[in-house]
Design an enzyme around this catalytic site. Structure first.
Site, PDB file in Angstrom:
ATOM      1  N   CYS A 163      20.480  18.359  64.221  1.00  0.00           N
ATOM      2  CA  CYS A 163      19.555  17.282  63.891  1.00  0.00           C
ATOM      3  C   CYS A 163      18.503  17.027  64.965  1.00  0.00           C
ATOM      4  O   CYS A 163      17.556  16.266  64.749  1.00  0.00           O
ATOM      5  CB  CYS A 163      20.331  15.988  63.643  1.00  0.00           C
ATOM      6  SG  CYS A 163      21.731  16.212  62.544  1.00  0.00           S
ATOM      7  N   HIS A 303      16.722   7.447  65.618  1.00  0.00           N
ATOM      8  CA  HIS A 303      17.435   8.498  64.873  1.00  0.00           C
ATOM      9  C   HIS A 303      17.982   7.875  63.593  1.00  0.00           C
ATOM     10  O   HIS A 303      17.854   8.460  62.525  1.00  0.00           O
ATOM     11  CB  HIS A 303      18.540   9.083  65.738  1.00  0.00           C
ATOM     12  CG  HIS A 303      19.227  10.258  65.144  1.00  0.00           C
ATOM     13  ND1 HIS A 303      18.544  11.376  64.708  1.00  0.00           N
ATOM     14  CD2 HIS A 303      20.547  10.508  64.907  1.00  0.00           C
ATOM     15  CE1 HIS A 303      19.400  12.255  64.223  1.00  0.00           C
ATOM     16  NE2 HIS A 303      20.621  11.750  64.325  1.00  0.00           N
ATOM     17  N   GLU A 314      23.481   4.495  69.032  1.00  0.00           N
ATOM     18  CA  GLU A 314      22.061   4.490  69.381  1.00  0.00           C
ATOM     19  C   GLU A 314      21.631   3.111  69.869  1.00  0.00           C
ATOM     20  O   GLU A 314      20.879   2.988  70.848  1.00  0.00           O
ATOM     21  CB  GLU A 314      21.202   4.923  68.201  1.00  0.00           C
ATOM     22  CG  GLU A 314      19.722   5.027  68.563  1.00  0.00           C
ATOM     23  CD  GLU A 314      18.870   5.684  67.505  1.00  0.00           C
ATOM     24  OE1 GLU A 314      17.706   6.025  67.809  1.00  0.00           O
ATOM     25  OE2 GLU A 314      19.349   5.848  66.355  1.00  0.00           O
ATOM     26  N   LYS A 337      14.461   7.476  58.193  1.00  0.00           N
ATOM     27  CA  LYS A 337      15.502   8.016  57.314  1.00  0.00           C
ATOM     28  C   LYS A 337      15.932   7.018  56.242  1.00  0.00           C
ATOM     29  O   LYS A 337      16.554   7.416  55.252  1.00  0.00           O
ATOM     30  CB  LYS A 337      16.709   8.456  58.144  1.00  0.00           C
ATOM     31  CG  LYS A 337      16.421   9.630  59.075  1.00  0.00           C
ATOM     32  CD  LYS A 337      17.652  10.014  59.877  1.00  0.00           C
ATOM     33  CE  LYS A 337      17.379  11.154  60.831  1.00  0.00           C
ATOM     34  NZ  LYS A 337      16.541  10.748  61.988  1.00  0.00           N
ATOM     35  N   HIS A 342      17.914  12.119  55.685  1.00  0.00           N
ATOM     36  CA  HIS A 342      18.027  12.884  56.932  1.00  0.00           C
ATOM     37  C   HIS A 342      17.590  14.320  56.652  1.00  0.00           C
ATOM     38  O   HIS A 342      18.268  15.059  55.955  1.00  0.00           O
ATOM     39  CB  HIS A 342      19.467  12.844  57.423  1.00  0.00           C
ATOM     40  CG  HIS A 342      19.643  13.360  58.820  1.00  0.00           C
ATOM     41  ND1 HIS A 342      18.703  14.118  59.478  1.00  0.00           N
ATOM     42  CD2 HIS A 342      20.684  13.224  59.695  1.00  0.00           C
ATOM     43  CE1 HIS A 342      19.136  14.428  60.670  1.00  0.00           C
ATOM     44  NE2 HIS A 342      20.340  13.889  60.835  1.00  0.00           N
ATOM     45  N   PHE A 401      24.578  17.195  66.061  1.00  0.00           N
ATOM     46  CA  PHE A 401      25.931  17.717  66.248  1.00  0.00           C
ATOM     47  C   PHE A 401      25.938  18.615  67.493  1.00  0.00           C
ATOM     48  O   PHE A 401      24.970  19.309  67.791  1.00  0.00           O
ATOM     49  CB  PHE A 401      26.354  18.537  65.035  1.00  0.00           C
ATOM     50  CG  PHE A 401      26.781  17.714  63.848  1.00  0.00           C
ATOM     51  CD1 PHE A 401      26.727  16.335  63.853  1.00  0.00           C
ATOM     52  CD2 PHE A 401      27.247  18.339  62.695  1.00  0.00           C
ATOM     53  CE1 PHE A 401      27.135  15.588  62.759  1.00  0.00           C
ATOM     54  CE2 PHE A 401      27.655  17.601  61.585  1.00  0.00           C
ATOM     55  CZ  PHE A 401      27.593  16.227  61.621  1.00  0.00           C
TER      56      PHE A 401
END
Length: 415
Positions: A163, A303, A314, A337, A342, A401
């Protein structure tokens, strides 16, 4: 280190097939998420996604025959790059093509063609496999096709950091220019992974929202009722240039890429470190590169995936870095998002385009579906309605990830 500016932007997203339409949809608080039409998802626990609609690659490639040999993720990149180059007014015939290149990433590459050809293999045998299978699914063919199409003979790199891919690609492309290896770089990310296998994989990991009966309300970053992210697809490409190169040709300078930070949590395959320190360090590094203080930042494009842990982590990182500035009402935060889902490897690139548009337009898009804030997510996320504001410094976050963290800091160009 040479200064790097943005002179062109292009994107394809679930809200529109160009940057202006996408940004207008974000300002209006429209959701691009609906039930999946790409395949029969009735057996999947998550049956919703942010699909690109009405997209035609024909205006952006030499011929439909050429497009036929590209997976969809490459087609998205070709379109976004064409828009960015045209918007920049860049005449590549007059440029030194040996000092022009591309860094474009993708999280999963040509998964659509892989799954389709696997079905061919099982049903018709190996002799029926397309000779274009390999070059169609390789991720590096996104920047590769851009190089071929535009004659870019300088640095050409493909990145894949889940991501964080799009954000890393833009940051690394900026470093190529800053250290003097090129004057022009196409940079960004592209993704088209709404496939039966990938959706099933994320379902198996319990990562996706299952609000199948209300798709537009499914992506709920920072809301107490969030239950996972929603997959999306698309591409974002920026034209990055060395400042004096852009000035010399009279280019439209949209913003300056002032800072880039990257770290790793070194913690877990998929889960972030709960103290948010990895994200904090990436943001802090971007600010340090730009030589600005935390209280100078006006806006953060979070994010903000709408995963239960991710949003809390976050927020913790934002609080740790920005302190009282985060709680003062002067730092605005929003999640793209919430409306497009996403976009995986393309997420950071499209969100970078959004940050540039935010600076240019003086408008901050909302985080939609934020009606009952998580008590641990208690900052100003610009809930449900856009606001006007002159944004001088905009920070964009991407966390992937593997613990990959990346932040970009964009600055209004002031000469």
């Amino acid at each position: 280190m040479r200064r790097v500016v943005i002179t062109g932007i292009g994107c394809v997203s679930p809200l529109g097939n160009d940057a202006d339409t996408t940004f207008q949809g974000l300002l209006e608080g429209r959701s691009g998420i609906s039930r999946i039409t790409r395949f029969d998802a009735t057996r999947h626990s998550a049956q919703i996604a942010g699909e690109v609609r009405g997209f035609d690659v024909a205006p952006y490639v030499p011929s439909r025959k050429t497009a036929k040999h590209m997976d969809v993720f490459v087609r998205f990149a070709m379109a976004a790059a064409d828009m960015a180059i045209k918007g920049s007014g860049l005449d590549l015939d007059a440029a030194d093509r040996e000092r022009a290149g591309a860094v474009v990433g993708t999280g999963v590459g040509g998964l659509q063609v892989i799954e389709a050809q696997q079905r061919v293999l099982l049903e018709r045998g190996p002799r029926a496999i397309s000779p274009f299978l390999i070059p169609m699914f390789l991720g590096n063919l996104a920047p590769g096709h851009l190089a071929i199409h535009y004659g870019l003979k300088g640095p050409n790199v493909h990145l894949s950091t889940a991501c964080a891919t799009g954000t890393h690609a833009i940051g690394e492309a900026a470093h190529v220019i800053a250290r003097g290896d090129a004057d022009i770089m196409l940079a960004g990310g592209t993704e088209s992974g709404i496939t039966p296998l990938l959706v099933a994989g994320f379902c198996a990991a319990n990562a996706l929202s299952t609000r199948n009966d209300s798709p537009e309300e499914a992506s709920r970053p920072f809301d107490r009722g969030r239950d996972g992210f929603v997959m999306g697809e698309g591409a974002g490409i920026l034209v990055l240039e060395e400042l004096e190169h852009a000035r010399k040709r009279g280019a439209p300078i949209l913003a300056e890429l002032a800072g880039y930070g990257l770290t790793d949590d070194a913690h877990h395959m998929t889960s972030p470190d709960e103290n948010g320190d990895g994200g904090r360090r990436a943001m802090q590094a971007a600010l340090a590169r730009a030589k600005v203080n935390p209280e100078d930042v006006d806006y953060v494009n979070a994010h903000g995936t709408a995963t239960p842990m991710g949003d809390r982590v976050e927020t913790a990182g934002l609080k740790a870095l920005f302190g009282e500035h985060a709680r003062s009402g002067k730092l605005w935060i929003s999640s793209t998002k919430s409306m497009v889902g996403h976009l995986l490897g393309a997420a950071g690139a499209v969100e970078a385009v959004v940050c540039v548009k935010t600076i240019v337009e003086g408008k901050v898009h909302p985080t939609i579906n934020l009606h009952d804030p998580d008590p641990d997510c208690d900052l100003d996320y610009v809930a449900n309605a856009a606001r006007d504001r002159k944004v001088r410094l905009a920070l964009s976050n991407s966390f992937g990830f593997g613990g990959h963290n990346a932040s970009l800091l964009f600055r209004a160009f002031e000469g």
